[in-house]
Design an enzyme around this catalytic site. Structure first.
Site, PDB file in Angstrom:
ATOM      1  N   CYS A  22     -35.952  44.367 -22.121  1.00  0.00           N
ATOM      2  CA  CYS A  22     -35.295  45.305 -23.030  1.00  0.00           C
ATOM      3  C   CYS A  22     -36.271  45.855 -24.067  1.00  0.00           C
ATOM      4  CB  CYS A  22     -34.177  44.611 -23.786  1.00  0.00           C
ATOM      5  SG  CYS A  22     -33.001  43.803 -22.738  1.00  0.00           S
ATOM      6  N   ARG A  63     -41.398  49.171 -19.817  1.00  0.00           N
ATOM      7  CA  ARG A  63     -41.094  47.736 -19.884  1.00  0.00           C
ATOM      8  C   ARG A  63     -40.106  47.315 -18.810  1.00  0.00           C
ATOM      9  NH1 ARG A  63     -42.191  45.542 -25.183  1.00  0.00           N
ATOM     10  NH2 ARG A  63     -40.475  44.096 -24.995  1.00  0.00           N
ATOM     11  N   TRP A 100     -32.513  45.623 -19.806  1.00  0.00           N
ATOM     12  CA  TRP A 100     -32.872  45.009 -18.517  1.00  0.00           C
ATOM     13  C   TRP A 100     -31.905  43.844 -18.367  1.00  0.00           C
ATOM     14  CZ3 TRP A 100     -34.732  40.337 -16.581  1.00  0.00           C
ATOM     15  CH2 TRP A 100     -35.400  40.389 -15.346  1.00  0.00           C
ATOM     16  N   ASN A 141     -32.723  42.261 -28.031  1.00  0.00           N
ATOM     17  CA  ASN A 141     -33.570  41.830 -26.921  1.00  0.00           C
ATOM     18  C   ASN A 141     -33.683  40.313 -27.021  1.00  0.00           C
ATOM     19  OD1 ASN A 141     -35.551  41.388 -25.025  1.00  0.00           O
ATOM     20  ND2 ASN A 141     -37.210  42.251 -26.241  1.00  0.00           N
ATOM     21  N   GLY A 142     -33.512  39.611 -25.914  1.00  0.00           N
ATOM     22  CA  GLY A 142     -33.581  38.155 -25.950  1.00  0.00           C
ATOM     23  C   GLY A 142     -32.354  37.570 -25.270  1.00  0.00           C
ATOM     24  N   GLU A 175     -53.821  38.681  -5.583  1.00  0.00           N
ATOM     25  CA  GLU A 175     -53.557  39.819  -6.471  1.00  0.00           C
ATOM     26  C   GLU A 175     -53.282  41.095  -5.656  1.00  0.00           C
ATOM     27  OE1 GLU A 175     -52.729  40.177  -9.340  1.00  0.00           O
ATOM     28  OE2 GLU A 175     -53.189  42.231  -9.872  1.00  0.00           O
ATOM     29  N   LYS A 198     -49.769  43.221  -5.747  1.00  0.00           N
ATOM     30  CA  LYS A 198     -49.682  44.657  -6.055  1.00  0.00           C
ATOM     31  C   LYS A 198     -48.844  45.358  -4.997  1.00  0.00           C
ATOM     32  CE  LYS A 198     -50.621  44.479  -9.246  1.00  0.00           C
ATOM     33  NZ  LYS A 198     -51.099  43.601 -10.261  1.00  0.00           N
ATOM     34  N   GLU A 227     -44.988  44.387  -5.194  1.00  0.00           N
ATOM     35  CA  GLU A 227     -44.197  44.768  -6.368  1.00  0.00           C
ATOM     36  C   GLU A 227     -43.953  46.262  -6.480  1.00  0.00           C
ATOM     37  OE1 GLU A 227     -45.860  43.653 -10.204  1.00  0.00           O
ATOM     38  OE2 GLU A 227     -47.876  43.998  -9.481  1.00  0.00           O
ATOM     39  N   HIS A 258     -53.362  27.126  10.120  1.00  0.00           N
ATOM     40  CA  HIS A 258     -52.404  26.056   9.813  1.00  0.00           C
ATOM     41  C   HIS A 258     -50.979  26.581   9.692  1.00  0.00           C
ATOM     42  CE1 HIS A 258     -55.632  23.168   9.366  1.00  0.00           C
ATOM     43  NE2 HIS A 258     -56.264  24.060   8.610  1.00  0.00           N
ATOM     44  N   LYS A 313     -42.165  45.012 -17.563  1.00  0.00           N
ATOM     45  CA  LYS A 313     -43.588  44.909 -17.904  1.00  0.00           C
ATOM     46  C   LYS A 313     -43.872  43.644 -18.695  1.00  0.00           C
ATOM     47  CE  LYS A 313     -47.823  46.277 -18.369  1.00  0.00           C
ATOM     48  NZ  LYS A 313     -48.657  45.986 -17.182  1.00  0.00           N
TER      49      LYS A 313
HETATM   50  C1  F6R Z   1     -48.007  42.042 -11.962  1.00  0.00           C
HETATM   51  C2  F6R Z   1     -47.666  41.858 -13.346  1.00  0.00           C
HETATM   52  C3  F6R Z   1     -47.046  40.573 -13.766  1.00  0.00           C
HETATM   53  C4  F6R Z   1     -47.689  40.092 -15.075  1.00  0.00           C
HETATM   54  C5  F6R Z   1     -46.964  38.849 -15.598  1.00  0.00           C
HETATM   55  C6  F6R Z   1     -47.622  38.295 -16.846  1.00  0.00           C
HETATM   56  O1  F6R Z   1     -48.584  43.290 -11.742  1.00  0.00           O
HETATM   57  O2  F6R Z   1     -47.864  42.718 -14.147  1.00  0.00           O
HETATM   58  O3  F6R Z   1     -47.162  39.603 -12.769  1.00  0.00           O
HETATM   59  O4  F6R Z   1     -49.035  39.840 -14.850  1.00  0.00           O
HETATM   60  O5  F6R Z   1     -45.640  39.155 -15.885  1.00  0.00           O
HETATM   61  O6  F6R Z   1     -47.639  39.240 -17.863  1.00  0.00           O
HETATM   62  P1  F6R Z   1     -48.600  39.088 -19.098  1.00  0.00           P
HETATM   63  O7  F6R Z   1     -49.996  39.199 -18.622  1.00  0.00           O
HETATM   64  O8  F6R Z   1     -48.214  40.182 -20.041  1.00  0.00           O
HETATM   65  O9  F6R Z   1     -48.337  37.725 -19.670  1.00  0.00           O
END
Ligand code: F6R
Length: 607
Positions: free
Chosen positions: A2, A27, A74, A98-99, A480, A484, A487, A503, A602
């Protein structure tokens, strides 16, 4: 998660709030709402869907005023819908939140018993009802808010207004909230700085338990007991333009292309190649010689950076490093020694699990160091030391430049510690710094030659499953890369250490399964070639990312992308870039919402 924004100033709040909501979109959210206050009257609108739908809905109305609140939701409690969207109201009280209010069911039952009627499924709705129920006893709006906040369990960042009162109240506990100090005495509250950076670069980052009471041109901050507290005004070195797309189709693409600049900014002023020295002014570390173990803790992409950090540290410092996912670490009662150093990594500095892990560590009296991108964030404030990645605002939900700058910081930190532990001499440090300095230029050459990646993406985007394989320091690189892809394109992608293929995952391989290999010329090169042979023998498709243009397998595979050579420890920073681009192009060609992929936020500020 949020996003909150609130405004009290001279101009009409409506446009300012809608603009800030657009900047908070990154976000992640499913609905949005706004409340405008004018001469004691509050008018409200909420919509499921995009901020543009909300903006359109209030356009015709024309109602405006000098104060207001707005929110992107959210969903946590209650499905995404108009009635669950914020603001929530009760009597003359309006709230955005938010929370998570953990005791909301209990409070709701009590309030229902007092005759309050609820119209949503959210935990938030108890807040305005609670404030309204306390008004007469508390004797003032401010007093009622304070009493209500004392009764809440859980986390909150809230904005509250009341009909008939020219006051905006903001408060926070374990969810981020800041107050921007604008021109002509205007005050803007927001979940993060990029939302309002176009209006001000002067911020007060509220701390847990702070209540900010904003009246026309005036701000007072108190704690939950009503005692006034003083908070520093800080600025961030970010500009409004940095939070714009700058001609790119998506923030993610812009941020991928920004990586040479982001890494250069992260290195600037911190490395001295001739002297073989690394400097971190803001660093506060315990007695390094006593450190027997280092922990690296984070979530998601930042966790992948930790996995690379472990390789970088262990290969050079020969100190054992344990990596952990923050949400696991906090609940598994890890065996910590007082002399261990714990490094917490987070782009946002607001990830709830990472913050909880940090609190657990601090409770046990250990030293904490943050690697963080957002100045003034909770993690950066509460750790004993902080190293900022100077990546600039990262708006795309899929993290890119945050990752490569985090790995750069790990590399610099390794040199810094290595010199102080006498395991690296100045010649070693000079050589390592020299390699690091070349990275921005090498990434630029990858970006300049990246058009073929879009072709590879087009040829492969119809596959529904991908396997990513790499070894050693490039196992995290493929983790990683796969993250990407899944997601933003919603294609299923799984990453394995290449040696693990036989395995289990080998059973999946057939002509419908592209396998992405990251295989530079390091000590595992020949082993990974054998893995490729095994894939080809089963009609699997191989997409290879390597630093070797004459790779042994080059002629027999389906796609080849060559990145520049570097040393083992820095190879992942280069190899990950084409993987980021391939994921981006597949998602873009498939037409997904690249910057705001479904269900993702985000900054994951709730557990
Ligand atoms: C993936 C992504 C998330 C963040 C994770 C941690 O692309 O963005 O997996 O890496 O939510 O977020 P931070 O780094 O802000 O703690």
């Amino acid at each position: 998660m949020c996003g909150i924004v609130g405004y009290r100033g001279r101009e009409g709040a409506r446009e300012i709030l809608i603009d800030a909501l657009r900047r908070l979109e990154y976000r992640g959210y499913d609905s949005a709402g706004i409340a405008i206050w004018n001469k004691g009257t509050v008018r409200l609108a909420r919509r499921q869907g995009k901020v543009s739908d909300l903006a359109e809905a209030i356009e015709a109305d024309g109602f405006d005023g000098p104060m207001g609140l707005a929110h992107t939701r959210w969903a946590t409690h209650g499905v995404p819908s108009e009635r669950n969207a914020h603001p929530h109201t009760a009597a003359d009280i309006t709230v955005v939140h938010n929370g998570i209010i953990e005791n909301y069911l209990e409070l709701k039952e009590t309030l229902k018993g007092q005759g309050h009627t609820f119209t949503s499924d959210t935990d938030t709705e108890v807040i305005p009802h609670l404030i309204a129920s306390l008004l007469s006893k508390a004797g003032s709006f401010e007093g009622a808010v304070r009493s209500a906040l004392r009764m809440l369990k859980g986390s909150y960042a809230v904005g509250v207004i009341r009909e008939g009162e020219d006051i905006l109240i903001a408060a926070k506990k374990e969810s981020p909230l800041l107050v921007g100090l604008g021109e002509d005495g205007e005050h803007i509250i927001a979940s993060d700085a990029p939302a309002i950076i176009n209006r001000t670069n002067r911020f007060i980052f509220l701390e847990d338990g702070d209540i900010a009471v904003i009246r026309k041109g005036d701000l007072k901050i108190t704690n939950l007991d009503g005692d006034e507290v003083t908070r520093e005004v800080r600025s961030v070195q970010w500009s409004g333009a940095m939070a714009e797309k700058g001609g790119y189709r998506h923030f993610m693409l812009k941020e991928i292309f920004e990586q040479p600049r982001a890494i250069s900014d992260t290195l600037i002023g911190r490395i001295e190649e001739e002297e073989g020295e690394v400097f971190f002014e803001e660093l506060d570390l315990p007695d390094i010689a006593k450190v027997r173990k280092i922990w690296m803790v984070a979530c998601g992409t930042s966790y992948h950076a930790c996995l690379i950090g472990k390789h970088i540290f262990e290969a050079n410092l020969r100190i054992p490093v344990e990596t952990d996912i923050a949400s696991e670490f906090r609940y598994r009662d890890p065996i910590l020694d007082r002399n261990d150093l714990v490094i917490l990594v987070s782009q946002s500095g607001e990830t709830a699990d990472t913050i909880a892990a940090m609190k657990e560590v601090k409770k046990r009296g250990l030293h904490t160091l943050a690697i963080c991108n957002v100045l003034g964030s909770t993690l950066s404030r509460e750790c004993d030391g902080v190293i900022y990645t100077h990546a600039g605002p990262e708006i795309g939900v899929a993290s890119t430049k945050a990752f490569t700058t985090q790995v750069s910081v790990f590399f610099m930190l390794m040199i810094y510690l290595g010199k102080r532990l006498n395991v690296l001499d100045s010649d070693d440090a000079r050589r390592l710094i020299g390699e690091l300095r070349k990275i921005p230029h090498k990434i630029q050459t990858i970006l300049d030659a990246s058009s073929s990646i879009e072709d590879t993406a087009r040829e492969n985007m119809h596959y529904r499953h991908f396997l990513y394989l790499g070894r050693g320091i490039n196992f995290p690189t493929v983790l990683e890369g796969a993250l990407k892809l899944k997601e933003i394109s919603y294609i299923h992608a799984e990453a394995y250490a290449a040696g693990e293929m036989k395995h289990g995952p080998i059973a999946l391989i057939d002509e419908n399964m592209p396998i992405v290999f990251v295989s530079p010329r390091d000590q595992t090169y020949k082993k990974t070639c054998s893995n490729m042979e095994e894939v080809l023998a089963r009609n699997g498709k191989v997409l290879l990312f390597t630093d070797d243009a004459r790779h042994d397998m080059a002629k027999r595979i389906d796609a080849l992308f060559v990145v520049p050579e570097s040393i083992y420890e820095l190879q992942p920073i280069l190899s990950v870039v084409p993987l980021q681009l391939m994921a981006y192009h597949m998602a873009n060609l498939l037409g997904t919402d690249v910057d705001q992929p479904r269900n993702l936020a985000k900054s994951v500020t709730v557990e």
